[in-house]
Design an enzyme around this catalytic site. Structure first.
Site, mmCIF file in Angstrom:
data_model
loop_
_atom_site.group_PDB
_atom_site.id
_atom_site.type_symbol
_atom_site.label_atom_id
_atom_site.label_comp_id
_atom_site.label_asym_id
_atom_site.label_seq_id
_atom_site.Cartn_x
_atom_site.Cartn_y
_atom_site.Cartn_z
ATOM 1 N N MET A 18 56.207 -29.433 -51.955
ATOM 2 C CA MET A 18 56.271 -28.222 -53.060
ATOM 3 C C MET A 18 56.132 -27.024 -52.281
ATOM 4 O O MET A 18 57.037 -26.081 -52.609
ATOM 5 C CB MET A 18 55.137 -28.463 -54.164
ATOM 6 C CG MET A 18 55.613 -29.602 -54.801
ATOM 7 S SD MET A 18 54.302 -29.451 -56.204
ATOM 8 C CE MET A 18 53.146 -30.585 -56.012
ATOM 9 N N ASN A 90 48.648 -23.589 -52.092
ATOM 10 C CA ASN A 90 49.275 -24.729 -52.634
ATOM 11 C C ASN A 90 48.617 -25.942 -51.361
ATOM 12 O O ASN A 90 48.753 -27.259 -51.884
ATOM 13 C CB ASN A 90 50.504 -24.477 -52.226
ATOM 14 C CG ASN A 90 51.597 -25.903 -51.942
ATOM 15 O OD1 ASN A 90 51.740 -26.565 -53.101
ATOM 16 N ND2 ASN A 90 51.694 -26.412 -50.783
ATOM 17 N N TYR A 155 39.252 -36.053 -55.222
ATOM 18 C CA TYR A 155 40.463 -35.529 -55.534
ATOM 19 C C TYR A 155 40.310 -34.756 -56.971
ATOM 20 O O TYR A 155 40.351 -33.385 -57.133
ATOM 21 C CB TYR A 155 41.587 -36.189 -55.621
ATOM 22 C CG TYR A 155 42.825 -35.395 -55.693
ATOM 23 C CD1 TYR A 155 43.485 -34.835 -54.744
ATOM 24 C CD2 TYR A 155 43.674 -35.410 -56.959
ATOM 25 C CE1 TYR A 155 44.696 -33.937 -54.785
ATOM 26 C CE2 TYR A 155 45.013 -35.088 -56.971
ATOM 27 C CZ TYR A 155 45.658 -34.189 -55.911
ATOM 28 O OH TYR A 155 46.646 -33.558 -56.127
ATOM 29 N N ILE A 188 54.506 -35.850 -58.673
ATOM 30 C CA ILE A 188 55.712 -34.992 -58.083
ATOM 31 C C ILE A 188 56.169 -35.920 -56.791
ATOM 32 O O ILE A 188 55.269 -36.306 -55.919
ATOM 33 C CB ILE A 188 55.507 -33.659 -57.705
ATOM 34 C CG1 ILE A 188 54.755 -32.973 -58.876
ATOM 35 C CG2 ILE A 188 56.677 -32.968 -57.281
ATOM 36 C CD1 ILE A 188 55.442 -32.873 -60.147
ATOM 37 N N THR A 193 52.995 -38.094 -51.988
ATOM 38 C CA THR A 193 52.870 -39.292 -52.841
ATOM 39 C C THR A 193 53.943 -40.429 -51.993
ATOM 40 O O THR A 193 53.918 -41.530 -52.681
ATOM 41 C CB THR A 193 53.303 -38.981 -54.226
ATOM 42 O OG1 THR A 193 54.719 -38.112 -54.170
ATOM 43 C CG2 THR A 193 52.517 -38.197 -55.108
HETATM 44 P P1 NAP Z 1 52.343 -32.230 -49.068
HETATM 45 O O1 NAP Z 1 53.767 -32.420 -48.946
HETATM 46 O O2 NAP Z 1 51.251 -33.157 -48.389
HETATM 47 O O3 NAP Z 1 52.393 -30.811 -48.681
HETATM 48 C C1 NAP Z 1 50.843 -30.364 -48.565
HETATM 49 C C2 NAP Z 1 50.895 -29.539 -47.194
HETATM 50 O O4 NAP Z 1 49.489 -29.178 -47.138
HETATM 51 C C3 NAP Z 1 51.142 -30.351 -46.186
HETATM 52 O O5 NAP Z 1 52.092 -29.673 -45.208
HETATM 53 C C4 NAP Z 1 49.699 -30.829 -45.524
HETATM 54 O O6 NAP Z 1 49.621 -31.081 -44.115
HETATM 55 C C5 NAP Z 1 49.223 -29.332 -45.757
HETATM 56 N N1 NAP Z 1 47.690 -29.151 -45.493
HETATM 57 C C6 NAP Z 1 46.799 -30.170 -45.521
HETATM 58 N N2 NAP Z 1 45.393 -29.713 -44.969
HETATM 59 C C7 NAP Z 1 45.634 -28.408 -44.626
HETATM 60 C C8 NAP Z 1 44.877 -27.389 -43.952
HETATM 61 N N3 NAP Z 1 43.619 -27.739 -43.768
HETATM 62 N N4 NAP Z 1 45.486 -26.242 -43.892
HETATM 63 C C9 NAP Z 1 46.615 -25.979 -44.160
HETATM 64 N N5 NAP Z 1 47.613 -26.945 -44.558
HETATM 65 C C10 NAP Z 1 47.135 -27.874 -44.797
HETATM 66 O O7 NAP Z 1 51.909 -32.169 -50.750
HETATM 67 P P2 NAP Z 1 52.394 -31.688 -51.904
HETATM 68 O O8 NAP Z 1 52.813 -32.739 -52.946
HETATM 69 O O9 NAP Z 1 53.602 -30.770 -51.792
HETATM 70 O O10 NAP Z 1 51.405 -30.882 -52.598
HETATM 71 C C11 NAP Z 1 51.135 -29.494 -52.709
HETATM 72 C C12 NAP Z 1 50.033 -29.300 -53.424
HETATM 73 O O11 NAP Z 1 50.240 -29.811 -54.681
HETATM 74 C C13 NAP Z 1 48.586 -29.846 -53.367
HETATM 75 O O12 NAP Z 1 47.584 -29.060 -53.284
HETATM 76 C C14 NAP Z 1 48.543 -31.037 -54.134
HETATM 77 O O13 NAP Z 1 47.292 -31.407 -54.154
HETATM 78 C C15 NAP Z 1 49.096 -30.805 -55.369
HETATM 79 N N6 NAP Z 1 49.476 -31.734 -56.238
HETATM 80 C C16 NAP Z 1 50.572 -32.590 -55.828
HETATM 81 C C17 NAP Z 1 51.288 -33.540 -56.832
HETATM 82 C C18 NAP Z 1 51.802 -34.437 -56.272
HETATM 83 O O14 NAP Z 1 52.059 -35.527 -57.007
HETATM 84 N N7 NAP Z 1 52.674 -34.507 -55.156
HETATM 85 C C19 NAP Z 1 50.550 -33.802 -57.906
HETATM 86 C C20 NAP Z 1 49.683 -32.336 -58.432
HETATM 87 C C21 NAP Z 1 49.277 -31.643 -57.575
HETATM 88 P P3 NAP Z 1 49.023 -32.327 -43.661
HETATM 89 O O15 NAP Z 1 50.359 -33.401 -43.656
HETATM 90 O O16 NAP Z 1 48.443 -32.393 -42.325
HETATM 91 O O17 NAP Z 1 47.946 -33.099 -44.733
#
Ligand code: NAP
Length: 251
Positions: A18, A90, A155, A188, A193
């Site tokens: 995202m 994020n 979480y 998402i 996921t």
């Molecule tokens: P994503 O594709 O995993 O992107 C999150 C990014 O944050 C990844 O590049 C991840 O790297 C990075 N990250 C992790 N630890 C970090 C750190 N210590 N410092 C800097 N960057 C770091 O996830 P996403 O689905 O886009 O999620 C984005 C946000 O939305 C998150 O906060 C998630 O909890 C929230 N969210 C997601 C969903 C869903 O269904 N996808 C639903 C509700 C909320 P790594 O690969 O190393 O972890």
């Protein structure tokens, strides 16, 4: 005219998922965008894509659990683009374990990244947002920050913390024109996921069926909400919760 003309935005975890979609959308609306992430290769790729398509983007190595890393990222943003108006907290990690299955280490890892990371980013960004005359902080929580469940104990706790930390930030800084809002996505389809909630056809169907709209969300569904909160169009919103969940929590 772009909806974010003359704005500078910093998006944590913006290398992929995202955050990367938000970075592309923001750049297309006229913002200069910094993406900070621990994933260097994917971050550089996103940076190059945005710069090759007429946007302005800088990738920085950022570990959200480290205050000095945030300090350097904010300083580098201002050094490159002159100011900071928008922070999107994020970055996050997802873990599915329930209460007894959660080790102390797992709890600490999730809270460090998902909750402390938001606190540190906010703390380090506010002095620069103040200098810019106000701005917008968007914290990505989740539907897991609104409701309980039998899994993902750490979480859910971390995302619940983000929800109320956002309101505290909003109240403390409202008089300075610094707004803070949380965003609560349903499931998402992102790299986060892919190995769990979207791993196979059964999981994908189960995930889709949890949303009254009958599908999971795409990163764009959330990014447009984040864009609205980042822009001056939402100038009367602070301390609020934007739920983007296909009706999941309306039930
Ligand atoms: P994503 O594709 O995993 O992107 C999150 C990014 O944050 C990844 O590049 C991840 O790297 C990075 N990250 C992790 N630890 C970090 C750190 N210590 N410092 C800097 N960057 C770091 O996830 P996403 O689905 O886009 O999620 C984005 C946000 O939305 C998150 O906060 C998630 O909890 C929230 N969210 C997601 C969903 C869903 O269904 N996808 C639903 C509700 C909320 P790594 O690969 O190393 O972890």
């Amino acid at each position: 005219m772009g909806r974010l003309d003359n704005k500078v935005a910093l998006i944590s975890g913006g290398a992929r998922g995202m955050g990367a979609v938000e970075a592309r959308l923001f750049a297309g609306e006229g913002a200069r965008v910094v993406i900070g992430d621990v994933l260097e290769d994917e971050g550089r790729k996103t940076e190059a894509e945005i710069n090759e398509t007429g946007g302005e983007c800088l990738f920085l190595n950022l570990d959200v659990t480290s205050e000095s890393s945030w300090d350097q990222a904010v300083a580098a943003t201002v050094a490159r683009f002159g100011k900071l108006d928008i922070l999107v907290n994020n970055a996050g990690i997802f873990r599915t374990q329930g209460v007894e299955e959660t080790s102390e280490d797992l709890w600490e890892q999730v809270m460090e990244i998902n909750a402390k990371g938001v606190f540190l980013g906010t703390k380090q960004a506010i002095p620069e947002i103040r200098k810019a005359g106000g701005g917008s902080i968007i914290n990505i929580s989740s539907v897991a920050g609104l409701t309980g469940g039998a899994r993902s104990a750490a979480y859910r706790a971390s995302k619940g913390a983000v929800r109320l930390f956002t309101k505290s930030t909003a109240i403390q800084y409202a008089k300075e024109g610094i707004r803070a809002n949380s965003v609560h996505p349903g499931i998402i389809d992102t790299p986060m996921t892919a190995p769990n909630l979207m791993a196979d056809e059964d999981s994908r169907n189960t995930s889709a069926s949890r949303h009254p709209l009958g599908r999971v969300g795409q990163a764009e569904d959330v990014a447009y909400g984040v864009l609205f909160l980042a822009s001056d169009e939402s100038s009367f919103m602070t301390g609020s919760e934007l739920v983007i969940d296909g009706g999941l929590t309306a039930q």
